[in-house]
Design a protein around this motif. Structure first.
Motif, PDB file in Angstrom:
ATOM      1  N   GLU A  49      40.785  33.450  43.683  1.00 26.74           N
ATOM      2  CA  GLU A  49      40.130  34.720  43.359  1.00 26.74           C
ATOM      3  C   GLU A  49      40.924  35.481  42.299  1.00 26.74           C
ATOM      4  N   SER A  50      41.325  34.743  41.257  1.00 24.93           N
ATOM      5  CA  SER A  50      42.058  35.250  40.091  1.00 24.93           C
ATOM      6  C   SER A  50      43.466  35.742  40.425  1.00 24.93           C
ATOM      7  N   ARG A  51      43.925  35.469  41.639  1.00 25.60           N
ATOM      8  CA  ARG A  51      45.264  35.888  42.044  1.00 25.60           C
ATOM      9  C   ARG A  51      46.158  34.679  42.272  1.00 25.60           C
ATOM     10  N   LYS A 233      34.772  33.860  40.158  1.00 25.65           N
ATOM     11  CA  LYS A 233      35.367  35.105  40.646  1.00 25.65           C
ATOM     12  C   LYS A 233      36.445  35.650  39.727  1.00 25.65           C
ATOM     13  N   VAL A 234      36.757  34.887  38.667  1.00 23.95           N
ATOM     14  CA  VAL A 234      37.788  35.346  37.729  1.00 23.95           C
ATOM     15  C   VAL A 234      37.218  36.411  36.796  1.00 23.95           C
TER      16      VAL A 234
END
Length: 234
Positions: A49-51, A233-234
């Motif tokens: 989730e981009s993390r 989701k990025v």
């Protein structure tokens, strides 16, 4: 099977597990950055989730990868160190050397919409799980989901539970697999185009070659789904 079956750049799935070996949370995508020695590897820290997932030292993990000869392989380990190398964060993993081929019941069930065809065995053919048949004896079907041990197939005729059918499934235009399965569920579906039946199959016969092709396909599709879900989701 051992660490020599792994190599730098190999794609893998990374799962967090508890002390009982049970999976915790999401499956992450990673890859092997370096083979350190016979008991340890370095992998890229996964992104979800981009993390960036900063998995702490001491975390138990299961690594799953596909091997051309052995199929899906799993091995457990412990994160020993997290460090930054140039532009990426990596995890040092001490492996337990419990490499093991993942059993069919553990396979991911893949939702799909694949062309297939089937043959319904006559009662006298069931025991042999083979029959003298021609192409015209095969009927069209659609495979809705598939795993290493079974499938869900749509057909246009009523087929009773406990029947045995042979299914030829197109994974791609060039790649097919053939399985024999027992019908463990048969459900009537009302459809504007007419009646259709959803069959739940449990595979009873599949060649080793087709087994490996199927497992590789499912594993690669699973990784693609995880990757696309992350990208969205990025």
């Amino acid at each position: 099977m051992n660490i020599k079956d792994m190599h730098e750049g190999m794609k893998l799935d990374l799962e967090l597990i508890n002390s009982s070996g049970e999976k915790i949370g999401q499956t992450f995508i990673s890859q092997v950055e370096e083979i350190v020695d016979d008991n340890s590897i370095i992998v890229a820290a996964p992104i979800h989730e981009s993390r960036l997932m900063l998995i702490p030292s001491g975390t138990r993990v299961r690594i799953v990868f596909y091997h051309r000869k052995y199929g899906l392989i799993g091995v457990t380990g412990v994160i020993k160190l997290r460090e930054k190398r140039e532009n990426i964060v990596v995890l040092h993993v001490a492996l337990n050397n419990d490499f093991d081929k993942i059993q069919r019941r553990q396979y991911f069930r893949l939702s799909c919409n694949l062309d297939s065809k089937y043959y319904l065995f006559k009662s006298e053919e069931i025991e042999k799980e083979s029959a003298q048949k021609s192409e015209k004896d095969m009927k069209k079907s659609i495979t809705r989901n598939i795993s290493g041990s079974g499938a869900c197939v749509l057909v246009e005729e009523s087929i009773p539970k406990d029947s045995v059918i042979e299914v030829v499934l197109w994974l791609t235009r060039e790649s097919t697999v053939k399985v024999v399965g027992k019908v463990i569920r048969s459900t009537l579906l009302e459809d504007p185009k007419g009646k259709r039946y959803e069959l739940g199959l449990h595979f009873t016969k599949i060649s080793h070659k087709d087994q490996e092709v199927l497992v590789k396909y499912i594993f690669e599709q699973q990784r693609l789904l995880l990757k696309n879900n992350l990208a969205d989701k990025v």
